[in-house]
Design an enzyme around this catalytic site. Structure first.
Site, PDB file in Angstrom:
ATOM      1  CD  GLU A 160      -2.712  -1.300   2.455  1.00 55.58           C
ATOM      2  OE1 GLU A 160      -2.299  -0.727   3.480  1.00 55.58           O
ATOM      3  OE2 GLU A 160      -3.750  -1.969   2.410  1.00 55.58           O
ATOM      4  CG  ASP A 189      -6.624  -7.133   4.409  1.00 53.85           C
ATOM      5  OD1 ASP A 189      -7.580  -7.155   5.198  1.00 53.85           O
ATOM      6  OD2 ASP A 189      -6.361  -6.145   3.715  1.00 53.85           O
TER       7      ASP A 189
END
Length: 399
Positions: free
Chosen positions: A152, A168
């Site tokens: 990210e 995640d």
């Protein structure tokens, strides 16, 4: 582009800095807009031992606010309208380098993700609400049996924030880096030499259902371990996994206050929490209640959401982030002043986030983004600079 709130702590850095906060209490070095060009190079090095890899640079164009993808040259392409049922997204893949080689693409001013997958391209679809992200906790997800991962990042006029994340899932290993103007490359996110296999071995040996988080391909090959928030959601991990610790915390702070100092650069700003029934009320130094939290369940703790929701404000969000870190690291009972910056105190209780514990144990520098607010006290694997010259991703082997 729809990205879960819990996975965007680093992506929100620009918003946080603009509000006068620091993302995860990191000190940023604001720089003139001219210091950050429209695109910067991202060098991808493939040390994985696998020759077929695809990349995707997906997110929001910060110049226009539109959602889409960037090609290898850094050119932005907006997503077309989606459908219901979801329609196929355009092929945004970029062919990656063979094992032992590197390639360089351009990163525009984006807030999004750089996905990579081995052997097969990922399947992306578009709904009327935007891009459908892979959700491999769902057995029917088309990407369920593909080995993939993502980083990210946010690149804007204030600099680059790029992290290696396991919020995640823990899957194909990689590291990220940034090289400032006139400086050397700074890299974080590497596993120890046997870290990949050691993590899965340790998770298999952890009692209490933690081994159920491991997902395998039809041929038995390990693909990933889901984060515990999805384990609770799908029934792989008991819903009461953290209950015993929560009960002990609630008992302790019904008798004494819990001090929270949410900003490292504002040591005089402190809040005091005390339990009354099923609620912990936080007061400021004047004694006024500023926010309250219901007794959290395991899903709220692992996801840093629900009863521990953390809006991007100056009070509730910072307190919630600190509580979330304290619960996941099991430091709330060992110190009545949070956050606890002593890494040796983390994950010492028998009831803790064992997924995060085992990830951190296998990192070369001990840093990882193993839950949403792992950036509290700077424990995340984050590459950041206000004047980035170039970025890097290094794909590591799965020993």
């Amino acid at each position: 582009m729809q990205i879960h709130r819990k996975t965007v702590a680093a992506l929100c850095a620009a918003v946080v800095v603009a509000a006068g906060l620091t993302a995860g209490q990191i000190a940023t070095r604001p720089s003139p807009a001219a210091a950050v060009p429209a695109t910067i190079p991202l060098t991808i090095t493939n040390n994985s031992g696998r020759d077929v890899v695809y990349f995707y640079n997906l997110g929001t164009d910060l110049r226009t606010g539109r959602q889409g993808w960037a090609d290898a040259s850094g050119n932005f392409h907006a997503w077309p309208a989606g459908g219901n049922p979801p329609s196929a997204a355009p092929d945004a893949s970029i062919a990656g380098p063979a094992s032992g080689r590197s390639t360089t693409i351009r990163m525009p001013k984006f807030s999004g993700r750089v996905y990579f997958s081995y052997g097969r391209k990922l399947v992306f679809r578009l709904t009327t609400g935007g891009l459908v992200q892979p959700a491999v906790q769902n057995p029917g997800d088309p990407n369920r049996n593909i080995l993939f991962n993502w980083s990210e990042y946010t690149l804007n006029d204030s600099g680059l924030w790029m992290n290696s994340t396991q919020v995640d899932m823990f899957s194909a290993p990689y590291a990220v880096g940034v090289q400032p103007v006139g400086g050397s490359l700074q890299v974080t996110g590497h596993l120890k030499p046997t870290g990949y296999s050691s993590f899965f071995k340790a998770l298999r040996g952890q009692p209490g259902g933690w081994a159920n988080l491991i997902q395998k391909a039809p041929d038995g090959t390990v693909l990933r371990a889901l984060a515990p928030t999805y384990g609770v959601e799908t029934g792989l991990l008991p819903r009461n996994a953290m209950d015993d610790y929560v009960n002990r915390v609630w008992s302790k702070y019904s008798k004494q206050p819990l001090g929270v100092t949410p900003f490292a650069n504002q040591p005089g700003l402190k809040y005091y929490g005390q339990v009354s029934g099923n609620v912990m009320h936080f007061r400021n130094s004047a004694g006024a209640v500023v926010t309250s939290f219901e007794k959290p369940d395991s899903a709220s703790i692992f996801g840093c959401a629900g009863r521990l929701d953390a809006p991007n404000d100056l009070v509730r969000g910072p307190i919630a982030r600190t509580l979330c870190a304290g619960f996941n690291r099991s430091t709330l009972l060992t110190s009545p002043n949070q956050p606890d910056g002593n890494r040796s105190n983390y994950y010492r209780d028998v009831v803790t986030n064992h997924y995060a514990r085992k990830i951190h144990a296998q990192m070369v520098d001990g840093k990882a983004y193993a839950f949403a607010f792992d950036d509290v006290t700077n424990q995340e694997a984050l590459a950041h600079d206000g004047s980035p010259q170039q970025a890097s991703m290094i794909l590591d082997p799965m020993n």
